[in-house]
Motif scaffolding. Structure first.
Motif, PDB file in Angstrom:
ATOM      1  N   VAL A  77       3.471  -3.685  13.658  1.00 35.49           N
ATOM      2  CA  VAL A  77       2.617  -3.395  14.806  1.00 35.49           C
ATOM      3  C   VAL A  77       2.133  -1.956  14.687  1.00 35.49           C
ATOM      4  O   VAL A  77       2.915  -1.050  14.372  1.00 35.49           O
ATOM      5  N   GLY A  78       0.839  -1.747  14.930  1.00 35.53           N
ATOM      6  CA  GLY A  78       0.284  -0.403  14.990  1.00 35.53           C
ATOM      7  C   GLY A  78      -0.407  -0.183  16.319  1.00 35.53           C
ATOM      8  O   GLY A  78      -1.177  -1.039  16.768  1.00 35.53           O
ATOM      9  N   ILE A  79      -0.119   0.935  16.974  1.00 38.22           N
ATOM     10  CA  ILE A  79      -0.763   1.283  18.243  1.00 38.22           C
ATOM     11  C   ILE A  79      -1.545   2.573  18.036  1.00 38.22           C
ATOM     12  O   ILE A  79      -0.981   3.617  17.733  1.00 38.22           O
ATOM     13  N   ASP A  80      -2.854   2.471  18.197  1.00 37.77           N
ATOM     14  CA  ASP A  80      -3.755   3.596  17.929  1.00 37.77           C
ATOM     15  C   ASP A  80      -4.656   3.838  19.142  1.00 37.77           C
ATOM     16  O   ASP A  80      -5.648   3.140  19.327  1.00 37.77           O
TER      17      ASP A  80
ATOM     18  N   THR B 236      -6.162   5.687   9.487  1.00 36.47           N
ATOM     19  CA  THR B 236      -6.209   5.161   8.124  1.00 36.47           C
ATOM     20  C   THR B 236      -4.804   4.846   7.618  1.00 36.47           C
ATOM     21  O   THR B 236      -4.591   3.808   6.975  1.00 36.47           O
ATOM     22  N   PHE B 237      -3.833   5.712   7.898  1.00 40.08           N
ATOM     23  CA  PHE B 237      -2.455   5.406   7.520  1.00 40.08           C
ATOM     24  C   PHE B 237      -1.965   4.157   8.248  1.00 40.08           C
ATOM     25  O   PHE B 237      -1.287   3.307   7.664  1.00 40.08           O
ATOM     26  N   LEU B 238      -2.306   4.043   9.533  1.00 43.70           N
ATOM     27  CA  LEU B 238      -1.891   2.867  10.297  1.00 43.70           C
ATOM     28  C   LEU B 238      -2.504   1.599   9.705  1.00 43.70           C
ATOM     29  O   LEU B 238      -1.813   0.584   9.538  1.00 43.70           O
ATOM     30  N   MET B 239      -3.798   1.637   9.373  1.00 41.13           N
ATOM     31  CA  MET B 239      -4.438   0.458   8.798  1.00 41.13           C
ATOM     32  C   MET B 239      -3.869   0.133   7.419  1.00 41.13           C
ATOM     33  O   MET B 239      -3.713  -1.036   7.059  1.00 41.13           O
ATOM     34  N   GLN B 240      -3.536   1.155   6.641  1.00 40.64           N
ATOM     35  CA  GLN B 240      -2.900   0.935   5.345  1.00 40.64           C
ATOM     36  C   GLN B 240      -1.583   0.185   5.520  1.00 40.64           C
ATOM     37  O   GLN B 240      -1.267  -0.748   4.774  1.00 40.64           O
TER      38      GLN B 240
END
Length: 333
Positions: free
Chosen positions: A210-213, A46-50
């Motif tokens: 960029v977010g890597i999850d 959720t923090f990454l998507m925010q």
């Protein structure tokens, strides 16, 4: 820490004011790599998507930004693109303009790389929508195939296959892929993303995100701390960090936290100082139990190079539209 929070011209904001002001100057240093580590259910994704959503919002406010020029890249190694849409479909991506996750993807501002099917060794050969998601598409008068067409790396093939379904085919194409995902694949996707961001004729746009999850599937390919394999893991992840930072990209990695506060590899071991090795910032997400039967989510900034920051944990909650702050974490006394 001094109470006057500077704005910071080289900052990349999370988009939650109470969070951004934990850093002085506000926001992450532009071009930095940040690790969000925590237990399951703490809110890492959720923090990454925010973080990625804020990039989309800022692009909509930029009169020079055109559709088709990406600003945020979500590399998902744990959830499929359809699951991501299902989880975040009600989020506002457009500052009240009726712009949602579907619009962000179809407009090209948010790129989703679905690494889950890459890891599985075979891309999806058909749309498998849950009843709930199917109803959402109907209510919003949206086309699920149009959404999937924009998903990397298999979306266009799936789109073409669905459009041609029912037609005669002389030969069935074998879509079986190698059941692995290397750091080099991630780096290649990042390079494509940066190039696409500047395809309007100019240089790549600043403040790309960029977010890597998560990085766990990448770490799971390597062995325990202290082995040759763990040294190889450090080398691979360092090359990824250097590539991201050389491109001026600000990135967030999510990772599972082990009981002793390090980052677990998912194979019963941990890479002890991995977070210090690859990241300019480290944030630890957790829970606080006040004995009321409900757990309170907490976040703590352990490290942030280039910024003064609070070190005490802060409490927060998550609702239908993202991160919401509760306030201070109270003493157990």
């Amino acid at each position: 820490m001094e109470h006057t929070i500077k704005e910071g011209e080289d900052s990349v904001r999370m988009g939650v004011e109470q969070f951004d002001t934990l850093l002085n100057p506000k926001g992450f240093p532009c071009g930095s790599t940040i690790v969000f580590a925590g237990y399951a259910g703490c809110g890492k994704t959720t923090f990454l998507m925010q973080f990625l959503r804020q990039g989309v919002k800022e692009s909509l406010e930029d009169p020079d930004h055109r559709d088709g020029e990406p600003i945020s890249l979500f590399i998902s190694l744990e959830e499929s693109a359809l699951n991501i849409l299902s989880d975040y479909r009600n989020w506002d991506f457009g500052n009240g303009q009726g712009f949602d996750l579907y619009d962000a993807v179809v407009s090209g501002r948010l790129v989703i790389y679905d690494g889950v099917h890459h890891l599985a060794g075979r891309p999806p050969d058909s749309l498998n929508l849950s009843p709930d998601l199917s109803a959402w598409f109907r209510r919003r008068e949206r086309d699920p195939l149009e959404f999937m067409r924009h998903i990397q790396p298999y979306g266009q093939k799936l789109y073409d296959k669905e459009k041609a379904r029912g037609e005669e085919s002389e030969e069935e194409e074998d879509d079986t892929a190698e059941c692995s995902l290397a750091v080099s694949d991630i780096i290649r996707q990042v390079k494509t993303f940066v190039q696409e961001s500047g395809r309007g004729g100019g240089a790549p746009r600043p403040r790309l995100r960029v977010g890597i999850d998560s990085i766990m599937p990448l770490l799971a390919q390597f062995g325990a701390s202290g082995t040759d394999e763990s040294l190889k893991a450090r080398k691979e992840l360092l090359s990824l960090k250097q590539e991201l930072e050389s491109q001026g990209v600000t990135s967030i990695f999510t990772a599972e936290a082990s009981p002793d506060g390090g980052i677990a590899t998912g194979r019963g071991s941990r890479l002890g100082d991995l977070e210090r090795f690859i990241a300019r910032g480290v944030l630890l997400l957790g829970y606080r139990d006040y004995g009321t039967g409900e757990l309170v989510r907490t976040i703590r900034i352990l490290k942030m190079r280039g910024r003064k920051h609070f070190t005490a944990p802060k409490a927060y909650s998550i609702d239908r539209d993202g991160i919401q702050w509760i306030g201070e974490v109270f003493s157990d006394q």
